[in-house]
Write an enzyme that holds these catalytic residues in place. Structure first.
Site, mmCIF file in Angstrom:
data_model
loop_
_atom_site.group_PDB
_atom_site.id
_atom_site.type_symbol
_atom_site.label_atom_id
_atom_site.label_comp_id
_atom_site.label_asym_id
_atom_site.label_seq_id
_atom_site.Cartn_x
_atom_site.Cartn_y
_atom_site.Cartn_z
ATOM 1 N N PRO A 86 0.614 -1.262 0.037
ATOM 2 C CA PRO A 86 0.029 -0.076 -0.179
ATOM 3 C C PRO A 86 0.782 1.229 -0.066
ATOM 4 O O PRO A 86 0.155 2.314 -0.325
ATOM 5 C CB PRO A 86 -0.683 0.020 1.317
ATOM 6 N N GLU A 113 2.333 -8.496 8.840
ATOM 7 C CA GLU A 113 2.044 -7.021 9.045
ATOM 8 C C GLU A 113 2.908 -6.080 8.300
ATOM 9 O O GLU A 113 2.963 -4.843 8.294
ATOM 10 C CB GLU A 113 2.617 -6.587 10.605
ATOM 11 N N ARG A 151 -2.737 -8.397 -20.578
ATOM 12 C CA ARG A 151 -3.707 -7.908 -21.776
ATOM 13 C C ARG A 151 -3.333 -7.037 -22.748
ATOM 14 O O ARG A 151 -3.659 -6.756 -23.659
ATOM 15 C CB ARG A 151 -5.162 -7.728 -21.162
ATOM 16 N N ASP A 166 -10.101 1.386 -24.756
ATOM 17 C CA ASP A 166 -10.186 0.864 -23.188
ATOM 18 C C ASP A 166 -10.381 2.451 -22.660
ATOM 19 O O ASP A 166 -9.851 3.271 -23.183
ATOM 20 C CB ASP A 166 -8.917 0.409 -22.785
HETATM 21 N N1 ADE Z 1 -0.871 -5.050 0.002
HETATM 22 C C1 ADE Z 1 -1.716 -4.862 0.704
HETATM 23 N N2 ADE Z 1 -2.453 -3.679 0.551
HETATM 24 C C2 ADE Z 1 -2.118 -3.493 -1.030
HETATM 25 C C3 ADE Z 1 -2.274 -2.470 -1.812
HETATM 26 N N3 ADE Z 1 -3.316 -1.601 -1.666
HETATM 27 N N4 ADE Z 1 -1.774 -2.315 -2.832
HETATM 28 C C4 ADE Z 1 -0.866 -3.314 -3.244
HETATM 29 N N5 ADE Z 1 -0.493 -4.247 -2.338
HETATM 30 C C5 ADE Z 1 -0.857 -4.303 -1.174
#
Ligand code: ADE
Length: 247
Positions: A86, A113, A151, A166
């Protein structure tokens, strides 16, 4: 193109990536997608790969050794190693296009974690996030990225036009599509689409792309270069929408 996915859950990928368009592309040799089980590289008799973090705090952290060894078992000089997290760069269609030109991608799915910082700093060249939310692991993110990138590899989509039309590929959302019947439950297909006049059809589609983008994702216009024709069309769209709004 080859994509190798480093994961604790290799089974997750088989069904989705082996089906439909991506399944066919793999059978025809355009794509190779492999999974590598990080646990296979554990030096522990219980195949464990996570440890509590130094300094305390809750949870477990994916340690460096098994992940480094897993990546190095498939890494070539030209490989691009990407960590899904994230904290990474937000994934979008432009990033997908860039990645679709790379011969060999190695994806690392984080779990627990978090991952040991040395994986981030010394193993992964890029970090990518699929959105501003936290998943339980990188597997769903790796599936999303693999699908979006694969793709775009030339030949994977049967019809060359499919990707170029697209949503996002031209900076706009896609225009609405219709198929038979021309009248379904009293809702008719726009007449211009039945006219056979390709100039008018193209113009209709461009206008509806602009309308969709205006109504749903006006932020995309910040990076969109309007041609003279686009400007004329968007003026018409705004006028029509205002008229509709005041009805
Ligand atoms: N792992 C956990 N959350 C994620 C996200 N939002 N994007 C990529 N990998 C992740």
């Amino acid at each position: 193109m080859q994509i190798d996915i480093m994961t604790l859950f290799p089974n997750v990928f088989t069904e989705i990536l082996g089906t439909s368009i991506l399944g066919k592309a793999q059978k025809s040799g355009l794509l190779t997608i492999n999974t590598v089980d990080i646990r296979d590289f554990s030096k522990d008799k219980h195949r464990s790969v996570d440890e509590p973090p130094y300094g305390g705090g809750g949870g477990m952290v994916l340690g460096p050794q098994a992940v480094f060894d897993a990546v190095e078992s498939v890494k070539k000089e030209e490989s691009e190693v990407i960590l899904l997290t994230p904290q990474g760069k937000p994934f979008n269609q432009e990033l997908a296009y860039g990645l679709s030109k790379i011969e060999h991608i190695i994806l690392i799915c984080g779990h627990y974690e978090g991952v040991d910082e040395r994986i981030r700093e010394h193993l992964a060249a890029k970090e990518i996030s699929i959105g501003d939310y936290v998943l339980t692991g990188g597997e769903a993110a790796a599936l999303v990225l693999t699908d979006a990138v694969a793709r775009l590899v030339p030949g994977v989509l049967g019809n060359v036009e499919s990707a170029s039309q697209d949503s996002f590929s031209m900076g706009l959302l896609e225009y609405p599509q219709y198929t038979r019947p021309a009248d379904y439950r009293g809702v008719e297909v726009p007449e211009v689409l039945l006219s056979g006049n390709h100039g008018e059809i193209d113009s209709f589609r461009k206008k509806e792309s602009l309308r969709n983008t205006l109504k749903r994702r006006a932020d995309l216009f910040n990076n969109y270069h309007f041609s003279e024709t686009d400007l004329e069309l968007i003026r018409e769209v705004i006028k029509e929408e205002m008229e509709r709004g005041s009805e």
